[in-house]
Write a protein that holds these residues in place. Structure first.
Motif, PDB file in Angstrom:
ATOM      1  N   ILE A  47     -25.552  -3.651 -76.291  1.00 25.85           N
ATOM      2  CA  ILE A  47     -26.983  -3.324 -76.366  1.00 25.85           C
ATOM      3  C   ILE A  47     -27.250  -1.981 -75.705  1.00 25.85           C
ATOM      4  O   ILE A  47     -27.952  -1.134 -76.248  1.00 25.85           O
ATOM      5  CB  ILE A  47     -27.834  -4.446 -75.727  1.00 25.85           C
ATOM      6  CG1 ILE A  47     -27.740  -5.717 -76.572  1.00 25.85           C
ATOM      7  CG2 ILE A  47     -29.288  -3.997 -75.566  1.00 25.85           C
ATOM      8  CD1 ILE A  47     -28.311  -6.955 -75.905  1.00 25.85           C
ATOM      9  N   GLU A  48     -26.656  -1.783 -74.540  1.00 21.49           N
ATOM     10  CA  GLU A  48     -26.873  -0.519 -73.823  1.00 21.49           C
ATOM     11  C   GLU A  48     -26.264   0.662 -74.578  1.00 21.49           C
ATOM     12  O   GLU A  48     -26.905   1.706 -74.734  1.00 21.49           O
ATOM     13  CB  GLU A  48     -26.289  -0.602 -72.415  1.00 21.49           C
ATOM     14  CG  GLU A  48     -26.654   0.598 -71.574  1.00 21.49           C
ATOM     15  CD  GLU A  48     -26.317   0.433 -70.113  1.00 21.49           C
ATOM     16  OE1 GLU A  48     -26.406   1.436 -69.390  1.00 21.49           O
ATOM     17  OE2 GLU A  48     -25.945  -0.673 -69.680  1.00 21.49           O
ATOM     18  N   ASP A  49     -25.056   0.495 -75.079  1.00 18.99           N
ATOM     19  CA  ASP A  49     -24.380   1.587 -75.791  1.00 18.99           C
ATOM     20  C   ASP A  49     -25.061   1.932 -77.115  1.00 18.99           C
ATOM     21  O   ASP A  49     -25.206   3.102 -77.455  1.00 18.99           O
ATOM     22  CB  ASP A  49     -22.911   1.222 -76.073  1.00 18.99           C
ATOM     23  CG  ASP A  49     -22.079   1.144 -74.807  1.00 18.99           C
ATOM     24  OD1 ASP A  49     -22.533   1.619 -73.746  1.00 18.99           O
ATOM     25  OD2 ASP A  49     -20.962   0.591 -74.879  1.00 18.99           O
ATOM     26  N   GLU A  50     -25.462   0.923 -77.869  1.00 14.76           N
ATOM     27  CA  GLU A  50     -25.989   1.144 -79.213  1.00 14.76           C
ATOM     28  C   GLU A  50     -27.489   1.438 -79.253  1.00 14.76           C
ATOM     29  O   GLU A  50     -27.951   2.191 -80.099  1.00 14.76           O
ATOM     30  CB  GLU A  50     -25.690  -0.067 -80.108  1.00 14.76           C
ATOM     31  CG  GLU A  50     -24.206  -0.358 -80.279  1.00 14.76           C
ATOM     32  CD  GLU A  50     -23.453   0.726 -81.027  1.00 14.76           C
ATOM     33  OE1 GLU A  50     -24.031   1.345 -81.919  1.00 14.76           O
ATOM     34  OE2 GLU A  50     -22.277   0.967 -80.693  1.00 14.76           O
ATOM     35  N   GLU A  74     -36.905  -5.692 -77.285  1.00 13.66           N
ATOM     36  CA  GLU A  74     -38.016  -5.075 -78.011  1.00 13.66           C
ATOM     37  C   GLU A  74     -38.986  -4.386 -77.051  1.00 13.66           C
ATOM     38  O   GLU A  74     -39.452  -3.275 -77.307  1.00 13.66           O
ATOM     39  CB  GLU A  74     -38.758  -6.128 -78.834  1.00 13.66           C
ATOM     40  CG  GLU A  74     -39.892  -5.543 -79.668  1.00 13.66           C
ATOM     41  CD  GLU A  74     -40.636  -6.600 -80.450  1.00 13.66           C
ATOM     42  OE1 GLU A  74     -41.000  -6.309 -81.597  1.00 13.66           O
ATOM     43  OE2 GLU A  74     -40.868  -7.711 -79.916  1.00 13.66           O
ATOM     44  N   GLU A  75     -39.271  -5.028 -75.913  1.00 11.92           N
ATOM     45  CA  GLU A  75     -40.167  -4.447 -74.910  1.00 11.92           C
ATOM     46  C   GLU A  75     -39.675  -3.069 -74.469  1.00 11.92           C
ATOM     47  O   GLU A  75     -40.445  -2.120 -74.429  1.00 11.92           O
ATOM     48  CB  GLU A  75     -40.222  -5.320 -73.647  1.00 11.92           C
ATOM     49  CG  GLU A  75     -41.026  -6.563 -73.757  1.00 11.92           C
ATOM     50  CD  GLU A  75     -40.858  -7.436 -72.516  1.00 11.92           C
ATOM     51  OE1 GLU A  75     -40.380  -6.935 -71.470  1.00 11.92           O
ATOM     52  OE2 GLU A  75     -41.205  -8.628 -72.597  1.00 11.92           O
ATOM     53  N   GLU A  76     -38.418  -2.975 -74.131  1.00  8.53           N
ATOM     54  CA  GLU A  76     -37.877  -1.727 -73.603  1.00  8.53           C
ATOM     55  C   GLU A  76     -37.575  -0.716 -74.716  1.00  8.53           C
ATOM     56  O   GLU A  76     -37.692   0.486 -74.496  1.00  8.53           O
ATOM     57  CB  GLU A  76     -36.623  -1.988 -72.787  1.00  8.53           C
ATOM     58  CG  GLU A  76     -36.271  -0.800 -71.915  1.00  8.53           C
ATOM     59  CD  GLU A  76     -35.294  -1.133 -70.825  1.00  8.53           C
ATOM     60  OE1 GLU A  76     -34.427  -0.287 -70.574  1.00  8.53           O
ATOM     61  OE2 GLU A  76     -35.392  -2.231 -70.224  1.00  8.53           O
ATOM     62  N   TYR A  77     -37.229  -1.198 -75.884  1.00  6.87           N
ATOM     63  CA  TYR A  77     -36.897  -0.320 -77.000  1.00  6.87           C
ATOM     64  C   TYR A  77     -38.111   0.489 -77.454  1.00  6.87           C
ATOM     65  O   TYR A  77     -38.013   1.625 -77.866  1.00  6.87           O
ATOM     66  CB  TYR A  77     -36.323  -1.121 -78.164  1.00  6.87           C
ATOM     67  CG  TYR A  77     -35.748  -0.281 -79.270  1.00  6.87           C
ATOM     68  CD1 TYR A  77     -34.532   0.380 -79.098  1.00  6.87           C
ATOM     69  CD2 TYR A  77     -36.410  -0.134 -80.483  1.00  6.87           C
ATOM     70  CE1 TYR A  77     -33.986   1.160 -80.110  1.00  6.87           C
ATOM     71  CE2 TYR A  77     -35.875   0.636 -81.499  1.00  6.87           C
ATOM     72  CZ  TYR A  77     -34.667   1.289 -81.306  1.00  6.87           C
ATOM     73  OH  TYR A  77     -34.132   2.063 -82.310  1.00  6.87           O
ATOM     74  N   GLU A  78     -39.286  -0.123 -77.349  1.00  5.61           N
ATOM     75  CA  GLU A  78     -40.520   0.526 -77.792  1.00  5.61           C
ATOM     76  C   GLU A  78     -41.010   1.594 -76.832  1.00  5.61           C
ATOM     77  O   GLU A  78     -41.815   2.424 -77.190  1.00  5.61           O
ATOM     78  CB  GLU A  78     -41.616  -0.523 -78.006  1.00  5.61           C
ATOM     79  CG  GLU A  78     -41.332  -1.434 -79.183  1.00  5.61           C
ATOM     80  CD  GLU A  78     -42.379  -2.515 -79.350  1.00  5.61           C
ATOM     81  OE1 GLU A  78     -43.161  -2.752 -78.419  1.00  5.61           O
ATOM     82  OE2 GLU A  78     -42.394  -3.133 -80.424  1.00  5.61           O
ATOM     83  N   GLU A  79     -40.565   1.547 -75.572  1.00  5.51           N
ATOM     84  CA  GLU A  79     -41.058   2.494 -74.559  1.00  5.51           C
ATOM     85  C   GLU A  79     -40.581   3.893 -74.810  1.00  5.51           C
ATOM     86  O   GLU A  79     -39.567   4.153 -75.349  1.00  5.51           O
ATOM     87  CB  GLU A  79     -40.632   2.046 -73.160  1.00  5.51           C
ATOM     88  CG  GLU A  79     -41.348   0.790 -72.739  1.00  5.51           C
ATOM     89  CD  GLU A  79     -40.885   0.312 -71.370  1.00  5.51           C
ATOM     90  OE1 GLU A  79     -40.056   0.963 -70.715  1.00  5.51           O
ATOM     91  OE2 GLU A  79     -41.352  -0.746 -70.947  1.00  5.51           O
TER      92      GLU A  79
END
Length: 79
Positions: A47-50, A74-79
């Motif tokens: 998750i962290e790498d990709e 999803e929470e962090e991906y949107e930031e």
């Protein structure tokens, strides 16, 4: 990226990390996948790498379902 696309991507990572052959849905539990810490580390690393999203192993260990992981990423991906 839609939530479904994110879930599909994360399911692919989980299948790789857990060497899981079945379908992974939001309701799939980590117990079903096999709650082994080395496999969880592999998943969080993917998750962290990709996706460049950091989710700690401790967070994942507290989660019951795969859907909780999708929501968290999803929470962090949107930031």
């Amino acid at each position: 990226m839609t939530k479904q696309e994110l879930q599909d991507k994360l399911a692919g990572y989980a299948k790789t990390a857990y060497q899981y052959q079945g379908d992974i849905t939001a309701d799939t539990t980590f117990d079903e996948l096999g709650k082994e810490s080395m496999k969880m580390i592999a998943l969080t690393s993917l998750i962290e790498d990709e996706l460049d999203v950091e989710v700690t192993i401790h967070e994942v260990m507290k989660m019951k379902t795969f859907g909780e992981l999708v929501d968290r990423v999803e929470e962090e991906y949107e930031e």
